[in-house]
Design a protein around this motif. Structure first.
Motif, PDB file in Angstrom:
ATOM      1  N   UNK A 123       0.822  -1.207   0.000  1.00 17.62           N
ATOM      2  CA  UNK A 123       0.000   0.000   0.000  1.00 17.62           C
ATOM      3  C   UNK A 123       0.858   1.260   0.000  1.00 17.62           C
ATOM      4  N   UNK A 124       2.014   1.215   0.689  1.00 16.34           N
ATOM      5  CA  UNK A 124       2.897   2.384   0.715  1.00 16.34           C
ATOM      6  C   UNK A 124       3.432   2.700  -0.678  1.00 16.34           C
ATOM      7  N   UNK A 125       3.784   1.682  -1.422  1.00 10.47           N
ATOM      8  CA  UNK A 125       4.303   1.912  -2.777  1.00 10.47           C
ATOM      9  C   UNK A 125       3.207   2.380  -3.725  1.00 10.47           C
ATOM     10  N   UNK A 126       1.998   1.846  -3.550  1.00  8.45           N
ATOM     11  CA  UNK A 126       0.901   2.286  -4.405  1.00  8.45           C
ATOM     12  C   UNK A 126       0.539   3.743  -4.126  1.00  8.45           C
ATOM     13  N   UNK A 127       0.528   4.126  -2.861  1.00  6.85           N
ATOM     14  CA  UNK A 127       0.198   5.508  -2.504  1.00  6.85           C
ATOM     15  C   UNK A 127       1.300   6.468  -2.950  1.00  6.85           C
ATOM     16  N   UNK A 128       2.542   5.993  -2.964  1.00  4.05           N
ATOM     17  CA  UNK A 128       3.669   6.864  -3.309  1.00  4.05           C
ATOM     18  C   UNK A 128       3.589   7.320  -4.762  1.00  4.05           C
ATOM     19  N   UNK A 129       3.096   6.461  -5.625  1.00  7.41           N
ATOM     20  CA  UNK A 129       3.091   6.789  -7.055  1.00  7.41           C
ATOM     21  C   UNK A 129       1.714   7.162  -7.582  1.00  7.41           C
ATOM     22  N   UNK A 130       0.703   7.152  -6.701  1.00  9.09           N
ATOM     23  CA  UNK A 130      -0.685   7.328  -7.166  1.00  9.09           C
ATOM     24  C   UNK A 130      -0.877   8.641  -7.905  1.00  9.09           C
ATOM     25  N   UNK A 131      -0.314   9.720  -7.377  1.00  9.54           N
ATOM     26  CA  UNK A 131      -0.551  11.025  -7.982  1.00  9.54           C
ATOM     27  C   UNK A 131       0.290  11.257  -9.228  1.00  9.54           C
ATOM     28  N   UNK A 132       1.266  10.405  -9.465  1.00 10.88           N
ATOM     29  CA  UNK A 132       2.171  10.617 -10.586  1.00 10.88           C
ATOM     30  C   UNK A 132       1.890   9.698 -11.767  1.00 10.88           C
ATOM     31  N   UNK A 133       1.002   8.738 -11.575  1.00 11.64           N
ATOM     32  CA  UNK A 133       0.757   7.755 -12.634  1.00 11.64           C
ATOM     33  C   UNK A 133      -0.248   8.294 -13.644  1.00 11.64           C
ATOM     34  N   UNK A 134       0.094   8.134 -14.897  1.00 11.42           N
ATOM     35  CA  UNK A 134      -0.812   8.478 -15.992  1.00 11.42           C
ATOM     36  C   UNK A 134      -0.786   7.337 -16.983  1.00 11.42           C
ATOM     37  N   UNK A 135      -1.882   6.685 -17.119  1.00 12.96           N
ATOM     38  CA  UNK A 135      -1.959   5.561 -18.046  1.00 12.96           C
ATOM     39  C   UNK A 135      -2.245   6.089 -19.454  1.00 12.96           C
ATOM     40  N   UNK A 136      -1.173   6.260 -20.196  1.00  7.45           N
ATOM     41  CA  UNK A 136      -1.282   6.758 -21.558  1.00  7.45           C
ATOM     42  C   UNK A 136      -0.593   5.795 -22.493  1.00  7.45           C
ATOM     43  N   UNK A 137      -0.954   5.893 -23.758  1.00  7.93           N
ATOM     44  CA  UNK A 137      -0.332   5.078 -24.785  1.00  7.93           C
ATOM     45  C   UNK A 137       0.291   5.991 -25.828  1.00  7.93           C
ATOM     46  N   UNK A 138       1.443   5.553 -26.323  1.00  4.39           N
ATOM     47  CA  UNK A 138       2.104   6.313 -27.364  1.00  4.39           C
ATOM     48  C   UNK A 138       1.292   6.208 -28.645  1.00  4.39           C
ATOM     49  N   UNK A 139       0.899   7.345 -29.203  1.00  7.03           N
ATOM     50  CA  UNK A 139       0.004   7.334 -30.362  1.00  7.03           C
ATOM     51  C   UNK A 139       0.650   6.696 -31.579  1.00  7.03           C
ATOM     52  N   UNK A 140       1.957   6.896 -31.727  1.00  4.21           N
ATOM     53  CA  UNK A 140       2.616   6.418 -32.946  1.00  4.21           C
ATOM     54  C   UNK A 140       2.721   4.907 -32.996  1.00  4.21           C
ATOM     55  N   UNK A 141       3.120   4.299 -31.912  1.00  2.00           N
ATOM     56  CA  UNK A 141       3.392   2.863 -31.937  1.00  2.00           C
ATOM     57  C   UNK A 141       2.380   2.028 -31.182  1.00  2.00           C
ATOM     58  N   UNK A 142       1.572   2.664 -30.337  1.00  2.00           N
ATOM     59  CA  UNK A 142       0.627   1.899 -29.544  1.00  2.00           C
ATOM     60  C   UNK A 142       1.259   1.224 -28.347  1.00  2.00           C
ATOM     61  N   UNK A 143       2.547   1.491 -28.101  1.00  2.00           N
ATOM     62  CA  UNK A 143       3.232   0.881 -26.965  1.00  2.00           C
ATOM     63  C   UNK A 143       2.880   1.630 -25.697  1.00  2.00           C
ATOM     64  N   UNK A 144       3.078   0.970 -24.577  1.00  2.00           N
ATOM     65  CA  UNK A 144       2.781   1.587 -23.300  1.00  2.00           C
ATOM     66  C   UNK A 144       3.809   2.644 -22.959  1.00  2.00           C
ATOM     67  N   UNK A 145       3.377   3.657 -22.246  1.00  2.00           N
ATOM     68  CA  UNK A 145       4.291   4.621 -21.665  1.00  2.00           C
ATOM     69  C   UNK A 145       5.172   3.906 -20.639  1.00  2.00           C
ATOM     70  N   UNK A 146       6.446   4.301 -20.497  1.00  2.00           N
ATOM     71  CA  UNK A 146       7.317   3.618 -19.531  1.00  2.00           C
ATOM     72  C   UNK A 146       6.753   3.582 -18.122  1.00  2.00           C
ATOM     73  N   UNK A 147       6.116   4.675 -17.684  1.00  2.00           N
ATOM     74  CA  UNK A 147       5.528   4.678 -16.348  1.00  2.00           C
ATOM     75  C   UNK A 147       4.393   3.676 -16.239  1.00  2.00           C
ATOM     76  N   UNK A 148       3.623   3.539 -17.314  1.00  2.00           N
ATOM     77  CA  UNK A 148       2.533   2.567 -17.328  1.00  2.00           C
ATOM     78  C   UNK A 148       3.088   1.145 -17.256  1.00  2.00           C
ATOM     79  N   UNK A 149       4.186   0.910 -17.984  1.00  2.00           N
ATOM     80  CA  UNK A 149       4.828  -0.397 -17.925  1.00  2.00           C
ATOM     81  C   UNK A 149       5.317  -0.705 -16.514  1.00  2.00           C
ATOM     82  N   UNK A 150       5.918   0.298 -15.863  1.00  2.00           N
ATOM     83  CA  UNK A 150       6.400   0.107 -14.501  1.00  2.00           C
ATOM     84  C   UNK A 150       5.244  -0.216 -13.555  1.00  2.00           C
ATOM     85  N   UNK A 151       4.116   0.419 -13.782  1.00  2.00           N
ATOM     86  CA  UNK A 151       2.941   0.147 -12.945  1.00  2.00           C
ATOM     87  C   UNK A 151       2.472  -1.295 -13.126  1.00  2.00           C
TER      88      UNK A 151
END
Length: 615
Positions: free
Chosen positions: A570-598
């Motif tokens: 729970x501590x790790x989830x709360x630490x990154x909660x405000x910084x996570x943005x689930x986005x996809x790269x429009x050109x390739x459809x690949x995940x954003x690095x932060x999304x992959x880390x999540x």
């Protein structure tokens, strides 16, 4: 120092039990210890005790050596290899002499071994582009035959009796005929010097100017170029990885054999004095480290740089440092059906390759523009199975994965060659750990080595980090894994957490781990940074530590550890909660690095909760 003491002593501490990285280590509570030697070829219990691990050796008779040399100098490598294979296998049969089975076998007669110059040439044949990636019809099996003989030599005679330290020495770019020397004394005591000092010399460019041991400045440069091929030149990496695996086997077995002899000789002598390990000081690995000292280089910096060459996104400096070993090495044949002219001459000794190296026959685009290099197919990083303990047999090794298609759920991968190189990098790290402890004048302290290596692993991209973490169980002993994982995890944790020395001073004094330390000092915390990547790395490190500890003492911790696991998730989830943005790269459809880390963090959290169910 007691001979049974682990090599992993922390040089800055007084206790000799810190940093468990070798065999015969007394395990502390909560830290599992491995008693296996590095790649021991034959376990003592597998054979009668009076039979040696390796056969004794003797030099080839002058007539046989001359016959073999003629074949080599006439470039008739296949007959030379067949002759050497027959001589190696001759007399290897155990002969009965009555009585019980344990007393029915007598020692085989000494194996006949070629001089180091011949062995060095065979090693060059295993990797030279003429016999690998630039094959001509009559050379299409020379590299495989050479490697087969070298592996048979290593298994039969061993690295010390076969004098591989002399054969596999680099000449630091000097054409001085360093391999064309007389034989020295052997531990078997039955090899005498050659009566003709020049009889061991081999002529030809492949034995001198085109020799691997002349072309590469040192082992670390050759290894760095091999890792370059793993990223940019897969057709060369296919062959370099075979050579590199063989060399790591040689280094490990040479170290093991010399360590055992040093310990045996010390036990037979004055056991009250500290063992100086004279055999280890003459090992091949110590010689490779000494090559860097002779070049007035920072040994630790150079070896760490080569171990982590081409594992991250910033590879520009690595490309400048690690150059190709052989001329036009990355050239590949594009046509073999071209009709050859009648007057075409093929003379490797005089550097005449006929029209096999014509511009029309080879593709040089890979070496003209690095930005256009063909990248190898990606190997998918394996997933852990949901809802089940991530047992070792359930974790598919990245090395065996043949997936070349991105996972539809967004799993990201790394180049296949890089994935294959990770276990080799880890095995070399263990040899460095040995050297930092056993050699009287080490290249660095064990503490500094672990700290530097762990820092580079922590800074690696998440896919590479994950491969380093999950490949340890196959490449390193368990106690080495735990020591290294603790070092990595501590670099990710905040400094205001409880001090392990206050929680469990006895175990902490030997840099070990216990369940109470995990409960209070490691598991309940998020990473010191707010990035999803660092929190995912921390979760992976904790997950793997728990797996090792659970396999040592399953079911002991109880509910307190389960509570600490959930608090940390729970501590790790709360630490990154405000910084996570689930986005996809429009050109390739690949995940954003932060999304992959999540995704990695979520998956690791599910695996950690499995431990909550079983504790």
């Amino acid at each position: 120092m007691e001979l049974s003491t682990s090599l992993t002593t922390f040089d800055t501490m007084s206790t000799p039990g810190s940093f468990y990285t070798a065999k015969d280590s007394p395990p502390p509570l909560g830290l599992l210890a491995d008693t296996s030697a590095i790649s021991s070829p034959i376990e003592p219990d597998d054979e009668p005790p009076f039979i040696p691990r390796y056969r004794d050796t003797t030099e080839l008779p002058h007539e046989l050596k001359s016959h073999c040399q003629i074949h080599i100098e006439e470039e008739q490598y296949a007959p030379a290899i067949l002759l050497l294979e027959g001589l190696l296998s001759d007399g290897n049969t155990m002969l009965p002499r009555g009585g019980r089975y344990a007393a029915t076998l007598q020692r085989p007669k000494p194996a006949r071994i070629p001089p180091p110059s011949h062995i060095a040439l065979l090693s060059t044949l295993t990797i030279h582009p003429t016999f690998t990636s630039r094959l001509v019809e009559h050379n299409n099996s020379i590299a495989a035959q050479s490697m087969k003989y070298l592996r048979g030599l290593l298994a039969t005679a061993g690295p010390v009796h076969a004098n591989l330290c002399e054969a596999f020495r680099f000449s630091n770019g000097r054409v001085d005929g360093s391999h064309n020397r007389r034989w020295g004394s052997s531990v078997s005591g039955n090899r005498s010097g050659s009566p003709d000092e020049e009889s061991d010399s081999i002529g030809g460019k492949l034995a001198v100017e085109q020799s691997l041991w002349q072309r590469a400045p040192d082992f670390w440069s050759a290894m760095g170029w091999a890792f370059h091929c793993s990223v940019a030149h897969p057709h060369r990496w296919r062959h370099w990885k075979v050579w590199l695996r063989f060399m790591v086997d040689v280094l490990e077995k040479d170290w093991d054999e010399r360590l055992a002899q040093d310990q045996e000789n010390h036990a037979l002598g004055n056991g009250k004095e500290a063992c100086k390990f004279p055999m280890l000081q003459r090992s091949l690995f110590a010689a490779y480290l000494d090559d860097l000292r002779k070049e007035r280089k920072n040994v630790l910096r150079e070896v760490i740089r080569s171990l982590f060459a081409f594992v991250d996104n910033d590879q520009a400096s690595d490309k400048v440092t690690y150059k190709e070993v052989f001329d036009r090495e990355t050239a590949t044949a594009t046509s073999r059906s071209k009709r050859k002219r009648a007057d075409t001459v093929v003379d490797l000794e005089n550097n005449q390759f006929g029209d096999y190296l014509d511009a029309d026959d080879f593709d040089f685009s890979a070496e003209e523009d690095d930005s256009k290099q063909r990248m190898p197919k990606a190997t998918t990083v394996p997933r852990a199975r949901r809802g089940r303990l991530p047992r070792r047999e359930q974790r598919e090794s990245a090395l065996t994965s043949t997936s070349i298609t991105p996972n539809p759920r967004g799993e990201f991968g790394v180049p296949e060659g890089v994935a294959e190189s990770i276990p080799l990098r880890l095995r070399l790290f263990r040899l460095l750990s040995n050297a930092s402890f056993y050699i009287p004048n080490p290249f660095t302290s064990t503490a500094e080595l672990y700290e530097t290596f762990a820092d580079r692993v922590r800074e690696s991209p998440l896919p590479i980090f994950r491969l380093f973490i999950e490949s340890q169980s196959d490449a390193l002993p368990r106690e080495v894994c735990v020591s290294l994982l603790r070092q990595i995890v501590e670099q990710l944790l905040p400094t205001n957490r409880p001090d392990p020395d206050d929680v469990d001073p006895e175990i902490n004094s030997i840099h070990g781990l216990s369940f109470v330390m995990m409960q209070k000092c490691f598991l309940p915390f998020a990473a010191v940074t707010i990035t999803a990547e660092d929190n995912a790395k921390l979760s992976l490190g904790l997950e793997n530590i728990l797996w090792y500890m659970y396999s040592q003492e399953p079911g002991l911790p109880g509910t307190r550890l389960a509570k600490a696991i959930e608090t940390g998730i729970k501590a790790r989830e709360n630490k990154i909660k405000d910084k996570m943005k689930r986005t996809r790269t429009a050109a390739s459809g690949a995940h954003d690095p932060a999304d992959m880390a999540r995704e990695v963090l979520d998956r690791s959290a599910r695996n950690l909760r499995v431990f909550m169910d079983i504790f």
